[in-house]
Motif scaffolding. Structure first.
Motif, PDB file in Angstrom:
ATOM      1  N   THR A   5     -29.887  34.428  36.449  1.00  0.00           N
ATOM      2  CA  THR A   5     -29.523  33.218  36.199  1.00  0.00           C
ATOM      3  C   THR A   5     -30.345  32.095  37.034  1.00  0.00           C
ATOM      4  N   LYS A   6     -31.055  32.524  38.006  1.00  0.00           N
ATOM      5  CA  LYS A   6     -31.843  31.586  38.705  1.00  0.00           C
ATOM      6  C   LYS A   6     -33.216  31.019  37.981  1.00  0.00           C
ATOM      7  N   ARG A   7     -33.423  29.850  37.997  1.00  0.00           N
ATOM      8  CA  ARG A   7     -34.606  29.328  37.385  1.00  0.00           C
ATOM      9  C   ARG A   7     -35.948  29.129  38.427  1.00  0.00           C
ATOM     10  N   GLY A   8     -37.054  29.730  37.801  1.00  0.00           N
ATOM     11  CA  GLY A   8     -38.150  29.740  38.741  1.00  0.00           C
ATOM     12  C   GLY A   8     -38.871  28.501  38.715  1.00  0.00           C
ATOM     13  N   ASN A   9     -40.010  28.594  39.503  1.00  0.00           N
ATOM     14  CA  ASN A   9     -41.042  27.133  39.427  1.00  0.00           C
ATOM     15  C   ASN A   9     -41.739  27.140  38.231  1.00  0.00           C
ATOM     16  N   ARG A  10     -42.115  26.030  37.944  1.00  0.00           N
ATOM     17  CA  ARG A  10     -43.100  25.882  36.859  1.00  0.00           C
ATOM     18  C   ARG A  10     -44.379  26.307  37.214  1.00  0.00           C
ATOM     19  N   ILE A  11     -45.314  26.962  36.348  1.00  0.00           N
ATOM     20  CA  ILE A  11     -46.606  27.265  36.673  1.00  0.00           C
ATOM     21  C   ILE A  11     -47.673  26.403  36.178  1.00  0.00           C
ATOM     22  N   VAL A  12     -48.520  26.005  36.631  1.00  0.00           N
ATOM     23  CA  VAL A  12     -49.792  25.224  36.474  1.00  0.00           C
ATOM     24  C   VAL A  12     -50.636  25.946  35.870  1.00  0.00           C
TER      25      VAL A  12
END
Length: 454
Positions: free
Chosen positions: A49-56
């Motif tokens: 349910t937890k969103r991760g960080n966006r990958i560059v």
């Protein structure tokens, strides 16, 4: 839904759905232990349910400079590493017991320390006093290398984080013990956890880590194969107990060519590097003898000449022996079958012995023709033309296939005084470099020309 714990064999790493007294994969008894998955607890349950960080993302084209390297001053070691030691890299070194792994790495630690790298040598197998005794024997007592004797992985990581070295050598990974894994040191779970923690530490803190690994009776590094995937470079330290030569071979290298080799000689003062291994492997060769053939091979980027020795003798047994040292026994059987089926030369009722002089282990298919010539020379009791080298791959049809880097092979042979070469046709070369090059289409043509048979 959380995953249920599994069971893993400490000897071979095979996974089992339930505990049993004997491993079905390797046959070991009382080696299956329960393995708790790493993804357990509240954090794992909320992962969905937890969103991760966006990958560059980035493009393939980049202006980044290649990674910097630090040379040790040991040319053979730097060659195998691809030009020197890369910061934040993980290197795994395996070899037979007593082959000289600890001696090599202690010399390497001293050389890197003298080159300006802060180096720490951590031994899990010996006390600090034993390492000092080895350093005294090698004349390295003045080298600025820090020592520690510890097996607790948590304490080692805490010390490395506080000391901030540029190079850490762990001897060996099988002796490391993590208190987060409930199994004995040396087990599959412990080795995997220790390798993962040390490799991650190297990447996070920019520390180059060299791990020593034990090997099994089959010559493979003990423990799970995933350890070899974790690290950046895998090196094998090879050699025969009866020979003073040692081969450091790269089987995986993310920062340089694989299959590169470095040649060392074991002396009373430690390991001495050998700059010209071809001359060393051929130092005792004077007059050509039946069964003796010089092979012009390529190890990584280096041309290496070595001697194949064959002996063919009548056998008193119903089943002839096929014995090899330094060469694949299955490939020897294939060449014997080709000689019999395509050239009409039987080896039934004959014992066959094949040896690579000097303790070198050859895996290159280009040595097929040299092996066939050595077998024919021994069987016919006829020496090959003097000052000749041989290379080429043999197919099952008896045809000779060209091999790569023909020019480098000929240059190395010419430099050592050889005047003739036997090779397949269609070998790509811009010249013969003053050598007499005899080329053949198939094995039967060589047999008829050199031995008057076929």
């Amino acid at each position: 839904m959380a995953k249920t714990p599994g069971f893993v064999c400490n000897v071979c790493g095979a996974a089992h759905s339930k505990w049993s007294g004997r491993c079905d994969a390797c046959g070991a008894w009382n080696s299956i232990v329960e393995e708790v998955p790493l993804s357990t607890g509240p954090a794992a349950q909320s992962l969905g349910t937890k969103r991760g960080n966006r990958i560059v993302l980035s493009d393939l084209s980049s202006d980044e400079a290649p990674p910097p390297r630090t040379t040790s001053g040991i040319a053979e070691l730097d060659r195998v590493l691809g030009g020197g030691l890369v910061p934040a890299s993980a290197v795994l070194v395996g070899g037979d017991p007593g082959i000289g792994k600890s001696t090599l790495l202690l010399q390497a630690a001293a050389s890197f320390a003298q080159a300006g790298l802060k180096s720490i040598y951590i031994s899990g197998e010996e006390a600090s006093a034993q390492v000092r005794m080895r350093a005294q024997r090698l004349g390295l007592t003045q080298a600025p290398v820090k020592l520690a004797a510890e097996t607790n992985l948590r304490d080692i990581l805490t010390m490395l984080e506080a000391e901030k070295p540029a190079l850490a050598i762990i001897d060996s990974i099988q002796t490391m013990w993590s208190d987060q894994v409930s199994s004995a040191p040396g087990s599959v779970s412990q080795v995997r956890a220790a390798a993962h923690e040390l490799t991650s530490f190297a990447k996070r803190h920019g520390v180059a880590v060299i791990l020593v690994g034990h090997v099994t009776k089959d010559g493979q590094i003990a423990g799970p194969r995933v350890v070899e995937h974790m690290v950046d470079t895998v090196l094998y330290f090879e050699g025969e107990r009866g020979h003073q030569f040692r081969i450091l071979r790269a089987v995986k290298n993310r920062f340089g060519p694989a299959d590169e080799i470095g040649v060392f000689e074991m002396t009373g003062d430690g390991l001495a590097e050998v700059g010209n291994p071809s001359a060393l492997f051929l130092s005792d060769r004077e007059n050509p003898a039946p069964g003796s053939v010089v092979f012009a091979g390529i190890e990584g980027t280096r041309p290496v000449l070595c001697e194949f020795q064959a002996l063919v003798a009548p056998t008193p047994h119903s089943q002839p022996r096929r014995s090899t040292v330094g060469w694949d026994g299955g490939r020897l059987a294939m060449i014997l079958a080709v000689l019999e089926a395509r050239c009409g030369i039987p080896f039934a009722g004959l014992d066959v012995y094949l040896n690579v002089a000097g303790g070198l282990r050859v895996t290159e298919p280009a040595a097929d023709l040299a092996v066939a010539m050595a077998l024919l020379s021994a069987r016919e009791d006829t020496a090959l033309p003097p000052q000749s080298v041989v290379f080429g791959e043999i197919s099952l049809s008896g045809a000779l296939r060209p091999v790569g880097q023909t020019e480098n092979r000929l240059k190395e042979a010419q430099k050592l005084g050889f005047t003739a070469a036997i090779a397949p046709t269609r070998s790509k070369t811009s010249g013969t470099f003053g050598m007499s090059l005899r080329q053949y289409e198939d094995l039967a043509a060589i047999v008829g020309d050199l031995f008057g048979a076929g």
